[in-house]
Design a protein around this motif. Structure first.
Motif, short mmCIF file in Angstrom:
data_model
loop_
_atom_site.label_atom_id
_atom_site.label_comp_id
_atom_site.label_asym_id
_atom_site.label_seq_id
_atom_site.Cartn_x
_atom_site.Cartn_y
_atom_site.Cartn_z
N THR A 1 66.33 -26.06 35.00
CA THR A 1 65.34 -26.45 36.06
C THR A 1 64.87 -25.24 36.89
OG1 THR A 1 67.37 -26.62 37.58
CG2 THR A 1 66.19 -28.62 36.74
N PHE A 2 63.65 -25.09 37.40
CA PHE A 2 62.76 -24.06 37.96
C PHE A 2 62.24 -24.72 39.07
CE2 PHE A 2 63.21 -22.54 33.65
CZ PHE A 2 63.36 -21.37 33.70
N PRO A 3 63.11 -24.99 40.30
CA PRO A 3 62.46 -25.42 41.53
C PRO A 3 61.13 -24.95 41.80
CG PRO A 3 64.73 -24.66 41.85
CD PRO A 3 64.26 -24.44 40.47
N TYR A 4 61.13 -23.73 41.79
CA TYR A 4 60.10 -22.90 42.42
C TYR A 4 59.20 -22.37 41.27
CZ TYR A 4 63.73 -22.51 45.59
OH TYR A 4 64.88 -22.62 46.53
N GLN B 1 47.58 -32.41 42.68
CA GLN B 1 47.47 -31.92 44.12
C GLN B 1 46.98 -30.87 44.46
OE1 GLN B 1 50.89 -33.22 46.60
NE2 GLN B 1 50.78 -35.20 45.41
N LEU B 2 47.14 -29.68 43.44
CA LEU B 2 47.10 -28.29 44.09
C LEU B 2 45.94 -27.95 44.35
CD1 LEU B 2 48.92 -25.80 43.85
CD2 LEU B 2 48.22 -25.22 41.33
N ASN C 1 54.50 -24.64 36.70
CA ASN C 1 55.22 -25.46 37.94
C ASN C 1 56.61 -25.98 37.81
OD1 ASN C 1 54.67 -28.03 37.17
ND2 ASN C 1 52.84 -28.41 38.33
N ALA C 2 57.05 -26.74 38.82
CA ALA C 2 58.60 -27.12 39.04
C ALA C 2 58.48 -28.28 37.88
CB ALA C 2 58.96 -27.44 40.28
N ALA C 3 57.39 -29.08 37.61
CA ALA C 3 57.35 -30.01 36.86
C ALA C 3 57.04 -29.82 35.37
CB ALA C 3 56.49 -31.32 37.31
N ALA C 4 57.10 -28.62 35.08
CA ALA C 4 56.72 -28.00 33.69
C ALA C 4 55.40 -28.11 33.19
CB ALA C 4 57.75 -28.76 32.53
N SER D 1 55.97 -20.13 45.73
CA SER D 1 57.00 -21.33 45.49
C SER D 1 56.59 -22.85 46.16
CB SER D 1 58.24 -21.11 46.36
OG SER D 1 58.84 -19.92 45.81
N THR D 2 55.95 -22.79 47.35
CA THR D 2 55.13 -23.74 47.77
C THR D 2 54.26 -24.52 46.75
OG1 THR D 2 55.14 -22.56 49.85
CG2 THR D 2 54.22 -24.71 50.03
#
Ligand code: DO4
Ligand code: MG
Length: 271
Positions: A230-233, A37-38, A137-140, A28-29
């Motif tokens: 939305t998928f915040p995680y 940045q990953l 990721n959360a930004a698709a 999730s982080t």
């Protein structure tokens, strides 16, 4: 870079290239971060300590696993064969712009490499479906992939397409792992996928395909999944099967399903 999740006495710990990440860093982080940045943050965060402990499914309780279907010609033909009354539905979805996307499993009910998968007691015709599973990721953004097994009950699915959730989602129906290989979508267009099913020490079925055979693109599938949700995680998305055993084949208890994508192998025994 390769991410794994390990069982430790203090709870699950993630590792990057075999080095433990700080406690508290989870998928999730990582999936809340932009793709740019990953890798640099993972390099910074990886401690010197070697990861040990059994591998766990590479996701946490916050991710859902979704599925896409009828993305390969082989799957379209298998669906048409099993569905006497609604074969047109599968032809239409194969040809349509909008893909078939369905909910597969919540993270905590998803099993990992070496853990048992299941077939339903109320079915007679079951197969593993070997699928490249996107990690988004959360930004698709597609940030990597793992190997997925979309265990499926073909008799339930064939009886009526509205029964799809029962054919696809039950205890032990989703396996992913062993770990997550970070990659961009462009790196995934021509990866070999193979499936071996072992029964009583001998090969009961073997087949192979390539992601190059897929009708759709991975970014297109990810975009449809996240278009209005939305998928915040972040989320995992299985991308459909291009390998289906012959119609007379059904999994049995004790069978081993071994799926390899570009050298990464997910193995599960049928409970
Ligand atoms: O339409 C049923 C599901 C198909 C599927 O799971 C696949 O093509 O992989
Ligand atoms: Mg499938």
């Amino acid at each position: 870079m390769y991410l794994t999740r390990h069982s430790t006495p203090a709870g699950p710990r993630w590792a990057a290239d075999g080095k433990l990440l700080p406690a508290g860093v989870t998928l999730s982080t990582l999936l809340a971060l932009p793709q740019s940045q990953l890798t640099s943050l993972l390099t910074e965060w990886a401690t010197g300590e070697e990861a040990s402990g059994d591998l766990l499914a590479p996701l946490d309780d916050h991710q859902e696993v979704w599925g896409s279907g009828v993305t390969y010609l082989r799957s379209r033909d298998a669906r048409k064969a099993e569905s006497e009354t609604a074969a047109d539905v599968y032809q239409q979805v194969y040809d349509a712009d909008r893909p078939e996307i369905f909910f597969k499993q919540i993270g905590w009910r998803t099993v990992g490499h070496g853990q048992p998968v299941r077939i339903r007691a109320d079915t007679t015709w079951n197969v593993p479906e070997p699928e490249l599973c996107l990690v988004i990721n959360a930004a698709a953004q597609i940030v990597g992939y793992t190997v997925g097994n979309d265990m499926s009950s073909r008799d339930i699915e064939g009886e009526n397409p509205l029964y799809l959730p029962q054919a696809k989602t039950y205890d032990g129906s989703a396996a992913v792992g062993p770990g997550i290989r970070l990659a961009a979508a462009d790196d995934l267009t021509d990866l070999d996928i193979s499936l071996e099913i072992e029964r009583d020490g001998a090969a009961a079925f073997a087949g192979e395909t390539s992601t190059g055979q897929m009708k759709r693109t991975f970014p297109d599938l990810a975009e449809y999944l996240m278009r209005e949700m939305t998928f915040p995680y972040g989320a995992l998305l299985m991308t459909g099967t291009g390998i289906v055993p012959p119609d007379e084949f059904s999994l049995q208890s004790g069978d081993i399903a071994r799926i390899t994508i570009d050298g990464l192998t997910l193995e599960n025994t049928v409970a």
